[in-house]
Write a protein that holds these residues in place. Structure first.
Motif, PDB file in Angstrom:
ATOM      1  N   LEU A  59      50.894  35.289  33.220  1.00 14.98           N
ATOM      2  CA  LEU A  59      50.268  36.295  32.201  1.00 14.98           C
ATOM      3  C   LEU A  59      48.651  36.317  32.363  1.00 14.98           C
ATOM      4  CD1 LEU A  59      53.203  36.602  29.743  1.00 14.98           C
ATOM      5  CD2 LEU A  59      52.538  38.157  31.474  1.00 14.98           C
ATOM      6  N   ILE A  60      48.307  34.701  31.958  1.00  9.96           N
ATOM      7  CA  ILE A  60      46.981  34.661  31.833  1.00  9.96           C
ATOM      8  C   ILE A  60      46.177  34.814  33.217  1.00  9.96           C
ATOM      9  CG2 ILE A  60      45.365  32.897  31.468  1.00  9.96           C
ATOM     10  CD1 ILE A  60      47.161  31.443  29.360  1.00  9.96           C
ATOM     11  N   LEU A  61      46.628  34.520  34.193  1.00 13.83           N
ATOM     12  CA  LEU A  61      46.033  34.735  35.421  1.00 13.83           C
ATOM     13  C   LEU A  61      45.966  36.230  35.720  1.00 13.83           C
ATOM     14  CD1 LEU A  61      47.457  31.670  37.630  1.00 13.83           C
ATOM     15  CD2 LEU A  61      45.334  31.940  36.759  1.00 13.83           C
ATOM     16  N   SER A  62      47.001  36.873  35.650  1.00  9.68           N
ATOM     17  CA  SER A  62      47.086  38.312  35.685  1.00  9.68           C
ATOM     18  C   SER A  62      46.227  38.971  34.889  1.00  9.68           C
ATOM     19  CB  SER A  62      48.434  38.858  35.345  1.00  9.68           C
ATOM     20  OG  SER A  62      49.457  38.381  36.296  1.00  9.68           O
ATOM     21  N   TYR A  63      45.854  38.634  33.786  1.00  9.17           N
ATOM     22  CA  TYR A  63      45.074  39.434  32.585  1.00  9.17           C
ATOM     23  C   TYR A  63      43.409  38.951  33.190  1.00  9.17           C
ATOM     24  CZ  TYR A  63      42.930  40.933  28.330  1.00  9.17           C
ATOM     25  OH  TYR A  63      42.248  41.278  27.445  1.00  9.17           O
ATOM     26  N   ILE A  64      43.169  37.743  33.495  1.00 10.42           N
ATOM     27  CA  ILE A  64      41.837  37.428  33.948  1.00 10.42           C
ATOM     28  C   ILE A  64      41.445  38.137  35.240  1.00 10.42           C
ATOM     29  CG2 ILE A  64      40.424  35.484  34.693  1.00 10.42           C
ATOM     30  CD1 ILE A  64      42.036  33.785  32.952  1.00 10.42           C
ATOM     31  N   GLY A  65      42.804  38.321  36.253  1.00  3.35           N
ATOM     32  CA  GLY A  65      42.401  38.974  37.507  1.00  3.35           C
ATOM     33  C   GLY A  65      41.926  40.434  37.254  1.00  3.35           C
ATOM     34  N   LEU A  66      42.855  41.113  36.481  1.00  2.00           N
ATOM     35  CA  LEU A  66      42.772  42.489  36.280  1.00  2.00           C
ATOM     36  C   LEU A  66      41.262  42.926  35.536  1.00  2.00           C
ATOM     37  CD1 LEU A  66      46.263  43.771  34.860  1.00  2.00           C
ATOM     38  CD2 LEU A  66      44.875  44.653  37.064  1.00  2.00           C
ATOM     39  N   ASP A  67      41.034  41.887  34.564  1.00  2.00           N
ATOM     40  CA  ASP A  67      39.619  42.348  33.702  1.00  2.00           C
ATOM     41  C   ASP A  67      38.468  41.992  34.796  1.00  2.00           C
ATOM     42  OD1 ASP A  67      38.283  42.598  31.353  1.00  2.00           O
ATOM     43  OD2 ASP A  67      37.486  40.488  31.514  1.00  2.00           O
ATOM     44  N   ALA A  68      38.583  40.991  35.750  1.00  2.00           N
ATOM     45  CA  ALA A  68      37.549  40.641  36.457  1.00  2.00           C
ATOM     46  C   ALA A  68      37.454  41.819  37.560  1.00  2.00           C
ATOM     47  CB  ALA A  68      37.751  39.362  37.461  1.00  2.00           C
ATOM     48  N   ARG A  69      38.595  42.318  38.169  1.00  2.00           N
ATOM     49  CA  ARG A  69      38.593  43.516  38.999  1.00  2.00           C
ATOM     50  C   ARG A  69      38.035  44.811  38.263  1.00  2.00           C
ATOM     51  NH1 ARG A  69      40.482  46.000  43.332  1.00  2.00           N
ATOM     52  NH2 ARG A  69      41.386  47.879  43.207  1.00  2.00           N
ATOM     53  N   ALA A  70      38.297  45.053  37.068  1.00  2.00           N
ATOM     54  CA  ALA A  70      37.928  46.236  36.459  1.00  2.00           C
ATOM     55  C   ALA A  70      36.317  46.127  36.038  1.00  2.00           C
ATOM     56  CB  ALA A  70      38.510  46.325  35.071  1.00  2.00           C
ATOM     57  N   ASN A  71      35.792  44.820  35.876  1.00  2.00           N
ATOM     58  CA  ASN A  71      34.434  44.730  35.799  1.00  2.00           C
ATOM     59  C   ASN A  71      33.718  44.946  37.124  1.00  2.00           C
ATOM     60  OD1 ASN A  71      34.693  44.114  32.989  1.00  2.00           O
ATOM     61  ND2 ASN A  71      34.699  41.997  33.182  1.00  2.00           N
ATOM     62  N   ASN A  72      34.300  44.560  38.164  1.00  6.61           N
ATOM     63  CA  ASN A  72      33.528  44.466  39.336  1.00  6.61           C
ATOM     64  C   ASN A  72      33.324  46.062  39.842  1.00  6.61           C
ATOM     65  OD1 ASN A  72      32.542  43.582  42.051  1.00  6.61           O
ATOM     66  ND2 ASN A  72      34.559  44.388  42.816  1.00  6.61           N
ATOM     67  N   LEU A  73      34.831  46.869  39.771  1.00 10.68           N
ATOM     68  CA  LEU A  73      34.902  48.237  39.903  1.00 10.68           C
ATOM     69  C   LEU A  73      33.831  48.944  39.129  1.00 10.68           C
ATOM     70  CD1 LEU A  73      38.617  48.557  40.377  1.00 10.68           C
ATOM     71  CD2 LEU A  73      36.891  48.713  42.194  1.00 10.68           C
ATOM     72  N   GLU A  74      33.595  48.726  37.851  1.00 11.46           N
ATOM     73  CA  GLU A  74      32.949  49.293  36.914  1.00 11.46           C
ATOM     74  C   GLU A  74      31.424  49.457  37.611  1.00 11.46           C
ATOM     75  OE1 GLU A  74      31.463  49.915  32.160  1.00 11.46           O
ATOM     76  OE2 GLU A  74      32.745  48.186  32.985  1.00 11.46           O
ATOM     77  N   SER A  75      30.843  47.928  37.751  1.00 13.70           N
ATOM     78  CA  SER A  75      29.620  47.787  38.515  1.00 13.70           C
ATOM     79  C   SER A  75      29.328  48.605  39.643  1.00 13.70           C
ATOM     80  CB  SER A  75      29.496  46.180  38.755  1.00 13.70           C
ATOM     81  OG  SER A  75      28.351  45.904  39.341  1.00 13.70           O
ATOM     82  N   ASN A  76      30.330  48.670  40.446  1.00 13.23           N
ATOM     83  CA  ASN A  76      30.325  49.401  41.649  1.00 13.23           C
ATOM     84  C   ASN A  76      30.293  51.053  41.401  1.00 13.23           C
ATOM     85  OD1 ASN A  76      30.736  47.316  43.105  1.00 13.23           O
ATOM     86  ND2 ASN A  76      33.062  47.666  43.667  1.00 13.23           N
ATOM     87  N   TYR A  77      30.783  51.625  40.450  1.00 13.26           N
ATOM     88  CA  TYR A  77      30.676  52.996  40.318  1.00 13.26           C
ATOM     89  C   TYR A  77      29.429  53.294  39.521  1.00 13.26           C
ATOM     90  CZ  TYR A  77      32.562  53.290  35.431  1.00 13.26           C
ATOM     91  OH  TYR A  77      32.819  53.201  33.957  1.00 13.26           O
ATOM     92  N   ARG A  78      28.972  52.391  38.703  1.00 13.06           N
ATOM     93  CA  ARG A  78      27.678  52.530  38.125  1.00 13.06           C
ATOM     94  C   ARG A  78      26.607  52.674  38.985  1.00 13.06           C
ATOM     95  NH1 ARG A  78      26.782  52.119  32.630  1.00 13.06           N
ATOM     96  NH2 ARG A  78      28.855  51.914  31.402  1.00 13.06           N
ATOM     97  N   THR A  79      26.666  51.572  39.894  1.00 12.38           N
ATOM     98  CA  THR A  79      25.455  51.579  41.108  1.00 12.38           C
ATOM     99  C   THR A  79      25.644  52.927  41.788  1.00 12.38           C
ATOM    100  OG1 THR A  79      25.741  49.164  41.086  1.00 12.38           O
ATOM    101  CG2 THR A  79      24.732  50.230  42.999  1.00 12.38           C
ATOM    102  N   MET A  80      26.694  53.455  42.186  1.00  8.08           N
ATOM    103  CA  MET A  80      26.939  54.448  42.901  1.00  8.08           C
ATOM    104  C   MET A  80      26.456  55.972  42.463  1.00  8.08           C
ATOM    105  SD  MET A  80      30.167  56.269  44.735  1.00  8.08           S
ATOM    106  CE  MET A  80      30.718  54.686  45.656  1.00  8.08           C
ATOM    107  N   ALA A  81      26.676  55.718  41.039  1.00 12.37           N
ATOM    108  CA  ALA A  81      26.093  56.946  40.157  1.00 12.37           C
ATOM    109  C   ALA A  81      24.530  56.955  40.104  1.00 12.37           C
ATOM    110  CB  ALA A  81      26.494  56.959  38.946  1.00 12.37           C
TER     111      ALA A  81
END
Length: 207
Positions: free
Chosen positions: A57-79
């Motif tokens: 559960l901890i690894l899944s939480y960390i993984g999802l949060d890291a992925r969300a942060n990375n994707l957010e950075s991507n769409y902000r850069t694209m905008a």
């Protein structure tokens, strides 16, 4: 009977060494499975399952949060690069609007037709955007929605971690309590171990 004194003393010492249900409960609240190990380190298979579940559960939480942060950075850069939009300090509503309309003028026209006066954005450089192509806008929207999906799973994972800790703590408490509540077995005989008259006491403590 003389043998009963040392046996009782040893039994009292063993009793003092028995795991505390409260200690087992608190340990498993800190780390699921720890309470089971504390209660009986020779037989804590259930504790291992709780501990492994917590790790997943901890690894899944960390993984999802890291992925969300990375994707957010991507769409902000694209905008910024493909639509000229500055998302810094902007609301979620503004981020959604950018994904649904090609430019600010198109968005404001749609709000005027719907009489959504309060949803209009000022026609200035602060809120301007204009996508280079529909493909870029679709890619932006898809990435932003992925972020929302990933982050929507985080509260569920957090709730599962809390549940796992509580179940583990209660289970460890019961295990330690059962060990403490296991009474000694006692038997008496009027014959000694050689079959001759006498009084013999046999005490057995299960821990």
């Amino acid at each position: 009977m003389l043998l009963a004194g040392p046996q009782l003393a040893q039994a009292q010492q063993q009793k003092d060494d028995r795991p505390s249900p409260r200690g087992a409960f608190l340990r498993s609240l800190v780390l699921p499975g720890w309470g089971h190990y504390y209660a009986d380190n020779d037989n804590w298979n259930r504790g291992k399952f709780h501990m492994a579940g917590e790790a997943v559960l901890i690894l899944s939480y960390i993984g999802l949060d890291a992925r969300a942060n990375n994707l957010e950075s991507n769409y902000r850069t694209m905008a910024q690069s493909k639509a000229g939009a500055n998302l810094s300090g902007k609301s979620r509503q503004y981020e959604i609007a950018i994904g649904n309309y090609d430019n600010l003028a198109e968005y404001n026209d749609a709000q005027l037709r719907l009489s959504n006066w309060t949803q209009l954005y000022p026609d200035n450089a602060e809120f301007q955007w204009s996508w280079e192509s529909r493909d870029f806008r679709d890619q932006y929207q898809d990435t932003r929605e992925q972020v929302d999906r990933n982050r929507s799973q985080l509260p569920t994972l957090a709730a599962l971690m809390v549940t796992n800790r509580l179940i583990s703590a209660i289970s460890a408490f019961i295990k330690a309590r059962d060990i403490m509540d296991n009474p000694p077995e006692a038997s008496f005989s009027y014959l000694n171990e050689f079959g001759q008259p006498g009084v013999t006491a046999h005490l057995r403590f299960d821990f």
